[in-house]
Design a protein around this motif. Structure first.
Motif, PDB file in Angstrom:
ATOM      1  N   GLU A  85       0.827  -1.201   0.000  1.00 55.74           N
ATOM      2  CA  GLU A  85       0.000   0.000   0.000  1.00 55.74           C
ATOM      3  C   GLU A  85       0.867   1.259   0.000  1.00 55.74           C
ATOM      4  O   GLU A  85       0.580   2.228  -0.708  1.00 55.74           O
ATOM      5  N   LEU A  86       1.945   1.250   0.760  1.00 55.88           N
ATOM      6  CA  LEU A  86       2.833   2.415   0.772  1.00 55.88           C
ATOM      7  C   LEU A  86       3.538   2.569  -0.570  1.00 55.88           C
ATOM      8  O   LEU A  86       3.745   3.696  -1.035  1.00 55.88           O
ATOM      9  N   ALA A  87       3.895   1.466  -1.207  1.00 57.18           N
ATOM     10  CA  ALA A  87       4.490   1.561  -2.547  1.00 57.18           C
ATOM     11  C   ALA A  87       3.504   2.185  -3.524  1.00 57.18           C
ATOM     12  O   ALA A  87       3.863   3.049  -4.341  1.00 57.18           O
ATOM     13  N   ARG A  88       2.249   1.770  -3.439  1.00 60.66           N
ATOM     14  CA  ARG A  88       1.216   2.316  -4.327  1.00 60.66           C
ATOM     15  C   ARG A  88       1.021   3.801  -4.102  1.00 60.66           C
ATOM     16  O   ARG A  88       1.010   4.600  -5.056  1.00 60.66           O
ATOM     17  N   LYS A 222      -3.556   2.462  10.249  1.00 57.66           N
ATOM     18  CA  LYS A 222      -2.778   3.294  11.168  1.00 57.66           C
ATOM     19  C   LYS A 222      -1.284   3.010  11.028  1.00 57.66           C
ATOM     20  O   LYS A 222      -0.458   3.934  11.011  1.00 57.66           O
ATOM     21  N   VAL A 223      -0.932   1.742  10.929  1.00 60.97           N
ATOM     22  CA  VAL A 223       0.475   1.384  10.749  1.00 60.97           C
ATOM     23  C   VAL A 223       1.013   2.001   9.462  1.00 60.97           C
ATOM     24  O   VAL A 223       2.122   2.553   9.432  1.00 60.97           O
ATOM     25  N   ALA A 224       0.232   1.933   8.395  1.00 61.21           N
ATOM     26  CA  ALA A 224       0.664   2.491   7.120  1.00 61.21           C
ATOM     27  C   ALA A 224       0.891   3.995   7.214  1.00 61.21           C
ATOM     28  O   ALA A 224       1.899   4.518   6.720  1.00 61.21           O
ATOM     29  N   ALA A 225      -0.032   4.697   7.850  1.00 61.30           N
ATOM     30  CA  ALA A 225       0.112   6.150   7.992  1.00 61.30           C
ATOM     31  C   ALA A 225       1.340   6.494   8.827  1.00 61.30           C
ATOM     32  O   ALA A 225       2.084   7.433   8.509  1.00 61.30           O
TER      33      ALA A 225
END
Length: 246
Positions: A85-88, A222-225
């Protein structure tokens, strides 16, 4: 952008021992978000997560669980999901000044095989690697704080994550020590400051009961943010982190 050998996304190697007891082919999956600043050419920030688990019980199985499927939803489909998701999101935005290398490691459960191979054969020089963030077992946040393990590897880590908590409103705690079995250690062994992001220990660890229905989906967001603040900072910071690895 492909990051592996032969122009592919796959960094292939031979693991010395697989489930059958003999050598087996394996591969890390790598992608690179190119940096925009020529002054940082050859430099990178790394975001990683291991995609392997135990299959039907190799190489670590509890008595009575032999032959049962171990889904590995928290350990570590959760980390891979956040990394993707972070790569996207980052690929859809402005290019960072420094390259960001996204790596899905194989063979972590068999002794960090994939991350050790990457550390020995990096697609971007380790000498120019600003830092590494490893997502391992991040799917059960609930009401707990996000834990950053290994913050003792650079002076700035605790400040980076304190700032991430301030910006996002997501609570965290920094632990100087690391868990030796996870992939960030393959980087600290090569003198690269590295941390593991972790949510919670639980009784489903390495058991068939580590299933997707127990994942805290809102917690993953939340972890992603939270982690996005950290990896973007590594990609933008002008100077190296203050390495405190001994």
């Amino acid at each position: 952008v492909p990051g592996g050998d032969g122009g592919s996304y796959f960094q292939r190697f031979t693991a010395p021992k697989g489930p059958g007891g003999g050598p087996v082919g394996a591969a890390n999956v790598i992608g690179i978000l190119p940096g925009s600043n020529e002054a940082f050419k050859g430099q990178s920030a790394v975001l990683g997560a291991h995609f392997d688990h135990l299959g039907t019980g190799w190489p670590d199985v509890h008595a009575g669980d032999e032959g049962k499927v171990h889904p590995g939803a928290d350990d570590n489909a959760s980390g891979v999901a956040v990394m993707l998701e972070l790569a996207r999101v980052m690929a859809a935005g402005e290019r960072p000044p420094r390259d960001v290398v996204f790596i899905a490691f194989t063979g972590e459960e068999a002794g960090r095989l994939g991350s050790k191979h990457y550390a020995a054969h990096p697609v971007r020089p380790l000498a120019g690697t600003e830092g590494m963030i490893n997502l391992d077992t991040v799917g059960r946040l609930g009401t707990q704080k996000i834990t950053a393990l290994g913050t003792g590897t650079a002076t700035e880590w605790q400040h980076i994550f304190r700032g991430a908590s301030f910006v996002t409103g997501i609570e965290s705690r920094s632990v100087p020590e690391s868990i030796e079995s996870s992939d960030q250690v393959s980087f600290t062994e090569q003198n690269v400051p590295a941390v593991q992001i972790f949510t919670a220990a639980h009784a489903d660890y390495h058991r068939p009961s580590d299933t997707a229905d127990k994942i805290d989906v809102a917690g993953l967001a939340k972890v992603a943010a939270f982690v996005k603040e950290g990896i973007v900072y590594l990609a933008e910071r002008p100077e190296p982190l203050t390495n405190t690895i001994k």
